[in-house]
Design an enzyme around this catalytic site. Structure first.
Site, PDB file in Angstrom:
ATOM      1  N   GLU A  43      38.905  37.653  49.908  1.00 62.42           N
ATOM      2  CA  GLU A  43      40.228  37.079  49.374  1.00 62.42           C
ATOM      3  C   GLU A  43      41.308  37.464  49.183  1.00 62.42           C
ATOM      4  O   GLU A  43      41.548  38.180  50.025  1.00 62.42           O
ATOM      5  CB  GLU A  43      39.350  37.430  47.863  1.00 62.42           C
ATOM      6  N   LYS A 114      38.985  28.939  42.447  1.00 60.17           N
ATOM      7  CA  LYS A 114      38.445  30.615  42.011  1.00 60.17           C
ATOM      8  C   LYS A 114      37.971  30.128  40.036  1.00 60.17           C
ATOM      9  O   LYS A 114      39.007  29.816  39.471  1.00 60.17           O
ATOM     10  CB  LYS A 114      38.655  31.466  41.992  1.00 60.17           C
ATOM     11  N   CYS A 156      34.196  36.442  44.715  1.00 60.74           N
ATOM     12  CA  CYS A 156      34.791  37.456  44.036  1.00 60.74           C
ATOM     13  C   CYS A 156      33.609  37.758  42.539  1.00 60.74           C
ATOM     14  O   CYS A 156      32.836  37.424  42.585  1.00 60.74           O
ATOM     15  CB  CYS A 156      35.755  37.820  44.322  1.00 60.74           C
TER      16      CYS A 156
END
Length: 279
Positions: A43, A114, A156
């Site tokens: 990321e 995300k 994440c």
């Protein structure tokens, strides 16, 4: 088709995209020769060390800009499927943390923004994380068929929301990607059990590259990039330092595990594929 290879790149990002693209270019020279190969980098690899405000300033329009251009070139040069962790893309007053997948021909095959943003307090030297101040959350669940497998995309903090992973499995995912910058504190406590749990629950391969070490902005990340098979076994891991770990994608093992324990067919609860409104 020869057995596909999965590779996770571990690195510690510098402040500028130029430095980080040079770092990625050097690391990709270490890739195993096996093709087809799916390669994922962590990321925010292009500017993690610069901080969130700087990422907003560096955000590129979709389909344009030096980071996207170089990722495309590197995928074509090495003849791999390359997922550029996340890069900041322009999204109004904030940026989107976009994970882009490029094919061996250099074409962008998929984009995932995300969904879950890291707005938490952590007992480390950063203490307070507020991603939503700078980042616009995504609104779509994304899978892509690479021919040898269907790949689901996550990033994440998404790891803590199992309903996303169930939705990805429902859309056919065999492999789920998790480019990350998991903090040192939360990683030491939860990285291994959560990544293994998502693999076990959804009977998928988890391909989870992570940032390591202390970035220029003071954020400390956990490392331990790893690949986990659908039985929950860690088949490749790099605890610290930069490098690449690889493991084969075994479709027969995947099918055997799912046949022996058909949890996807036995579930009595469904998960909506709808994403809550922007925050």
């Amino acid at each position: 088709m020869t057995q596909p290879l999965l590779s996770a790149v571990q690195l510690s990002s510098f402040k500028t995209p130029t430095e980080n693209l040079a770092l990625l270019e050097r690391l990709l020279k270490q890739l195993p020769e096996q093709r087809p190969q799916l390669v994922v980098v962590p990321e925010a690899f292009s500017c993690f060390g610069a901080g969130d405000k700087a990422q907003l300033e560096m955000a590129e329009p979709m389909g344009e800009g030096p980071v996207q251009q170089r990722l495309s070139e590197l995928a074509k040069q090495h003849q791999v499927y390359l997922v550029g962790g996340t890069i900041p893309l322009q999204a109004g007053e904030r940026f989107a943390a976009a994970s882009l997948c490029y094919g061996p021909d250099g074409q962008c095959l998929a984009r995932y923004d995300k969904i879950h943003l890291f707005d938490v307090d952590v007992p480390d030297n950063t203490r307070q994380y507020r991603e939503s101040k700078w980042t616009r959350p995504g609104g779509s669940i994304v899978t892509i068929d690479l021919g040898f497998a269907v790949v689901g995309m996550a990033v994440c903090y998404d790891l803590r929301f199992p309903e996303l992973f169930k939705a990805l499995r429902a859309k056919g995912a065999d492999i789920i990607l998790l480019p990350s910058a998991f903090t040192e504190v939360t990683g030491a406590a939860h990285w291994h059990p959560l990544v293994r749990a998502r693999a076990i629950e959804q009977q998928v391969y988890m391909l989870a590259p992570n940032q390591y070490g202390e970035a220029a902005n003071g954020r400390r990340t956990y490392g331990h990039s790893m690949i986990v098979d659908p039985w929950g076994e860690v088949v490749a891991e790099q605890a610290d330092g930069e490098g690449i770990v690889s493991a084969y994608f075994d479709k027969e093992k995947l099918a055997h595990i799912r046949a022996q324990m058909p949890v996807a067919e036995q579930t009595r609860l469904t998960v909506s594929a709808n994403v809550n409104e922007d925050v």
